[in-house]
Design an enzyme around this catalytic site. Structure first.
Site, short mmCIF file in Angstrom:
data_model
loop_
_atom_site.label_atom_id
_atom_site.label_comp_id
_atom_site.label_asym_id
_atom_site.label_seq_id
_atom_site.Cartn_x
_atom_site.Cartn_y
_atom_site.Cartn_z
N HIS A 1 -165.49 -22.97 27.62
CA HIS A 1 -165.32 -21.51 27.75
C HIS A 1 -166.53 -20.92 28.46
O HIS A 1 -166.41 -20.04 29.31
CB HIS A 1 -165.19 -20.86 26.37
CG HIS A 1 -163.83 -20.99 25.78
ND1 HIS A 1 -162.72 -20.42 26.35
CD2 HIS A 1 -163.39 -21.63 24.67
CE1 HIS A 1 -161.66 -20.71 25.61
NE2 HIS A 1 -162.04 -21.44 24.59
N HIS B 1 -164.18 -28.47 24.47
CA HIS B 1 -163.30 -27.31 24.69
C HIS B 1 -164.10 -26.01 24.59
O HIS B 1 -164.01 -25.13 25.45
CB HIS B 1 -162.15 -27.32 23.68
CG HIS B 1 -161.28 -26.10 23.74
ND1 HIS B 1 -160.05 -26.08 24.35
CD2 HIS B 1 -161.49 -24.84 23.29
CE1 HIS B 1 -159.53 -24.87 24.27
NE2 HIS B 1 -160.39 -24.09 23.62
N GLU B 2 -164.90 -25.91 23.54
CA GLU B 2 -165.66 -24.68 23.32
C GLU B 2 -166.68 -24.45 24.43
O GLU B 2 -166.78 -23.36 25.00
CB GLU B 2 -166.37 -24.72 21.96
CG GLU B 2 -165.42 -24.72 20.78
CD GLU B 2 -164.36 -23.66 20.87
OE1 GLU B 2 -164.62 -22.56 21.40
OE2 GLU B 2 -163.22 -23.92 20.44
#
Ligand SMILES: *[C@@H]1O[C@H](CO)[C@@H](O)[C@H](O)[C@H]1NC(C)=O
Ligand SMILES: *[C@@H]1O[C@H](CO)[C@@H](O)[C@H](O)[C@H]1NC(C)=O
Ligand SMILES: *[C@@H]1O[C@H](CO)[C@@H](O)[C@H](O)[C@H]1NC(C)=O
Ligand SMILES: *[C@@H]1O[C@H](CO)[C@@H](O)[C@H](O)[C@H]1NC(C)=O
Ligand SMILES: *[C@@H]1O[C@H](CO)[C@@H](O)[C@H](O)[C@H]1NC(C)=O
Length: 834
Positions: free
Chosen positions: A570, A566-567
């Site tokens: 970004h 998820h990170e």
């Protein structure tokens, strides 16, 4: 009277900010900006007009430039011009050239005047356009400020009040203990959004009109960037004591700042720029530039002269526009930090010569310790994505080496034996500060066997942190492994050097270098979270992973792949949307929300397998079966009822809740493609052949050729790999600050470009299942993603079964009017109509 009232409102806000600065529930962050009602995204092919010289053999950059020239002609303004950004590129995977243009007025950059044009074979496939087309402005300082009594400002105030009340009552009712809304709760307690809003729209008369209050020696100083910057720092700092001192004694802070002009050799067209040192609460010199931004007035927009700042702080990395004129309003702000609550030049050496490392880790596909065991995994690097493996980088690009950034006469590689390589620097950061180069990381020595103990025991409270630190070797190893696996995977779907990926050295393949991801394990700056900072291409991304005190023993977010993915995503979506050099395209509202949603969707797709299942995000770390979102991702609309209109609910103000809706929509869409094309057990394409070509394997469909005998892009054979490709390609096609509609249309356009639109109906059917059919609408959009939405559950009209199936819409300029309905809030400005 009025001034006093405002002052206390703000003071309350600042006190609240301090109270939350060291709270686990989230860091302080700001994100908002003007709505551009005139912005358009056209995702259907544009045939050249009569005087358009485009041809299939033409240089795509020329085609784009000519197209933009024509597109902007009707502004009829001598003072307006554009330039093609240097980070424009041609995608090797798709053959599409992505060209980014920035608008200039009177020689000054319009910071939110963006055009992106996607060109292939001499044809413009799609484009986005947010250029300013309002009244001409003369010079730099003559624009009218926002009228606080304008219809726009009044609507904003009403919306804000309504939402704040709705939120308050939710909170009072004790609803929603999930992390996403804890951050929102912090916002609510701080009054951050309303107070910032006050500064921007409603009040000219703020306590910070410093010059007007005689706090500066001379009114002539008004336009100086330091004062505008101080104004921003007052709003941005989480330290209320510091904010208070800045308010009380601004001159003392401003006098200490030092402004140095930067003379950029490249940018013939660049606005004057500066760096400002000694900025309170900034951890690095602030970059400053003069620019315009577009601010809505009733019915149109005006250009406001602003200082554009890039402010790196402990927990934030802001790009903001603050008006040049007092009272120095903050017009827009994007935080490059995002939370999760939770062939190429010759390859310098043969990959086979590299000693191969091994790691004792939860292997790729095992999302977290609850669903699998650790095992010994090889450094299974992809030789296209990581030609020299994961443990090697040139001395010249090595931050730990004295040779760093020296003369690059011959490239010499340093082989490392710790978690330090060309893609990822992984280490502990117990201190929780910004230092990282000399932080501890495990060194496996010559054997490169990263085999470390992970055996946490239940402890009493005082010992729990120490217990987690005992397995730091294992957790840094895991973070390094997962980070490199993601790098290689995304690379093969097109997140490569020219499109802005994260690498110290780029092997002569273009793009900016010296930007591997700095990955902090067990970061001491927080708990129960994770975040990622994405500055523009050429500056290191920074990922901070935290411990979760949700269980005994503590759980370590580094071990939950979904959070790391998820990170990292970004970084992916920020660099791909609007081009590698523009990190300001996913700042707030729907676009900021999708920045969250893509990470959830990609992480969930990576962990999923042939047997369909519903999935939660962050369930292990949060010690909560349903995870950190409101709902698990599911095809069943009782289990996950999210639709486009869900965004209207008060609980869906923040980017995480918006992102959850987007991820759910993509999840439903992806299952349609899996139903049609089946499922690939691995998302990794086959390793390339020795000559750099890619074999089809069982991964790609048989190679196709154009009539002229040229290879067409390879198409992933299965539904899960295909949607992965389309989602990444869509990011490259969509405009800066995309809406849900834009991102949807970009995915459909990506399919049109890759497969000639063979999945047109599966994609539309999927979007329509969750309300994002062609007739979905939003009215009255506000800077935080507000508005009144209408779902459309009907698929595209050409996909309705009774009718003769028409797989793709007829391309061409005539399609424009038809397409307008798809675009919801967009206007009808269509230069090629007939
Ligand atoms: C790194 O390893 C490769 C092959 O294993 C070797 O050829 C190269 O000389 C090494 N580099 C250094 C600086 O030792
Ligand atoms: C916690 O456990 C450690 C060792 O197991 C012990 O020395 C310490 O006194 C305990 N602390 C508390 C507050 O119980
Ligand atoms: C980590 O590994 C190193 C060897 O690489 C070892 O010396 C050290 O004791 C280990 N640390 C812990 C906390 O186990
Ligand atoms: C899918 O389900 C089947 C039947 O229950 C099982 O044998 C198989 O191992 C499962 N596959 C995966 C990847 O979990
Ligand atoms: C959807 O979920 C609900 C609640 O768990 C269940 O009752 C229902 O049978 C499910 N529907 C389908 C089609 O599986």
């Amino acid at each position: 009277m009025r001034r006093l009232l405002v002052a206390s409102l703000v003071a309350v806000g600042l006190a609240g900010a301090f109270a939350h600065a060291h709270d686990n529930s989230g860091r302080k962050t700001l994100g908002f900006g003007p709505v551009h009602d005139h912005a358009v995204y056209r995702s259907t092919r544009v045939a050249p007009s009569d005087n358009f010289m485009g041809a299939s053999t033409a240089d795509p950059f020329d085609v784009a430039e000519e197209f933009i020239t024509e597109l902007t002609q009707d502004t009829d303004r001598d003072s307006s011009s554009f330039f093609i950004r240097r980070d424009s590129y041609t995608d090797k995977n798709t053959g599409i050239t992505h060209v980014y243009a920035r608008q200039y007025v009177n020689g000054i950059e319009v910071a939110d005047g963006d055009i992106n044009v996607n060109v292939k074979d001499g044809v413009v496939l799609s484009y986005g356009d947010s250029f300013y087309r309002g009244e001409a402005v003369s010079g730099f300082g003559s624009s009218t400020p926002v009228d606080p009594h304008s219809d726009y400002c009044q609507k904003l105030t009403a919306e804000l009040t309504r939402r704040a009340e709705a939120r308050q009552s939710l909170y009072n009712a004790g609803e929603q203990v999930v992390l996403g809304s804890q951050t929102a709760k912090a916002d609510l307690d701080m009054g951050v959004l309303p107070s910032v809003h006050e500064w921007n729209c409603a009040h000219v008369d703020t306590p910070f009109t410093m010059a007007a209050e005689g706090k500066f020696s001379s009114n002539d100083d008004n336009m100086y960037s330091e004062q505008a910057l101080l104004q921003f720092m007052i709003a941005a700092t989480p330290n209320s004591g510091l904010a208070q001192s800045m308010v009380e004694n601004p001159s003392s802070f401003v006098e200490k700042m030092r402004v140095t002009p930067v003379h950029d050799f490249h940018g013939g067209n660049a606005s004057p720029s500066f760096v400002i040192d000694n900025v309170p609460d900034a951890v690095a010199p602030v970059k400053a530039k003069m620019a315009f931004v577009q601010v809505p007035t009733d019915g149109s927009s005006t250009l406001q002269p602003v200082w554009k700042f890039e402010v790196e702080m402990q927990d934030n990395w802001y790009e903001t526009a603050v008006s040049v004129m007092p009272p120095h309003r903050i017009i827009s702000v994007v935080d490059w930090a995002s939370d999760s609550p939770m062939p190429v030049a010759p390859v310098p050496k043969e990959p086979s010569e590299t000693p191969v490392a091994t790691y004792n880790v939860f292997p790729w596909g095992v999302n977290d310790p609850a669903v699998g065991e650790r095992s010994i995994e090889k450094e299974n690097f992809d030789s296209l994505a990581s030609p020299v493996g994961w443990h090697s980088l040139p001395f010249d690009n090595d931050p730990a080496s004295e040779h760093s950034k020296g003369k690059k006469s011959s490239i010499k590689f340093r082989n490392t034996t710790d978690t330090w390589g060309n893609n990822v620097f992984a280490h502990e950061n117990w201190e929780g500060r910004n230092a990282w180069v000399t932080n501890y990381r495990p060194d496996a020595g010559k054997s490169l066997e990263f085999d470390y103990k992970y055996d946490p025991k239940e402890t009493n409270r005082t010992e729990s942190m120490e217990e987690a630190r005992k397995y730091i070797n294992a957790t840094v190893t895991q973070l390094f492994y997962t980070g490199n696996m993601i790098h290689d995977l995304y690379y093969r779907y097109g997140f490569d050097e020219v499109s802005g990926n994260f690498q110290q050295h780029n092997f002569g393949r273009g793009g900016e270098e010296d930007d591997a991801v700095i990955m902090n394990a067990q970061d001491g700056s927080g708990f129960n979270n994770a975040n990622f900072m994405t500055p523009p291409d050429g500056q290191n991304g920074r990922c901070r992973m935290y411990l979760w005190n949700t269980a005994n023993p503590y759980r370590d977010g580094d071990l939950e792949a979904g959070i790391v993915i998820h990170e990292y995503s970004h970084g992916l979506s920020t660099r791909l949307t609007g081009g590698p050099a523009n990190s300001g395209c996913l700042g707030w509202g729907e676009s900021g929300g999708m920045g969250e949603g893509w990470g959830d969707f990609l992480g969930t797709t990576i962990r999923s397998n042939k047997n369909y299942s519903d999935y939660a995000m962050g369930a292990w770390a949060a010690n909560r079966p349903t995870g950190i979102r409101n709902f698990v991702y599911s095809l069943n609309d009782t289990i996950n009822p999210s639709t486009y209109k869900t965004l209207d609910k008060p609980g869906y103000w923040g980017v995480h809740a918006i992102g959850e809706v987007w991820a759910e929509i993509l999840w439903v869409v992806s299952q349609n493609l899996i139903a049609k094309h089946g499922f690939s057990d691995s998302l990794y394409p086959p390793q390339p052949n020795a000559d750099g070509t890619v074999p089809e394997g069982d991964f790609y469909r048989a190679q196709e050729y154009t009539a002229a005998g040229v290879k067409k892009p390879l198409i992933p054979k299965h539904g899960n790999s295909l949607i992965f490709q389309l989602v990444l390609n869509g990011m490259k096609l969509q405009p800066c600050r995309p809406s849900f509609f834009d991102a949807r249309d970009a995915i459909i356009a990506a399919d049109e470009a890759l497969t000639s639109g063979e999945n047109f109906c599966e994609l539309w059917d999927g979007f329509a299942k969750r309300g994002l059919g062609p007739g979905a609408k939003v009215e009255g959009r506000t800077p935080w993603g507000g508005g009144i939405r209408t779902d459309d559950f009907k698929t595209h009209k050409t996909c309705v079964e009774e009718e003769e199936p028409v797989p793709t819409p007829e391309p061409g300029p005539g399609d424009g009017d038809d397409d307008d309905e798809d675009d919801g809030g967009d206007d009808d400005d269509w230069p090629w109509a007939q």
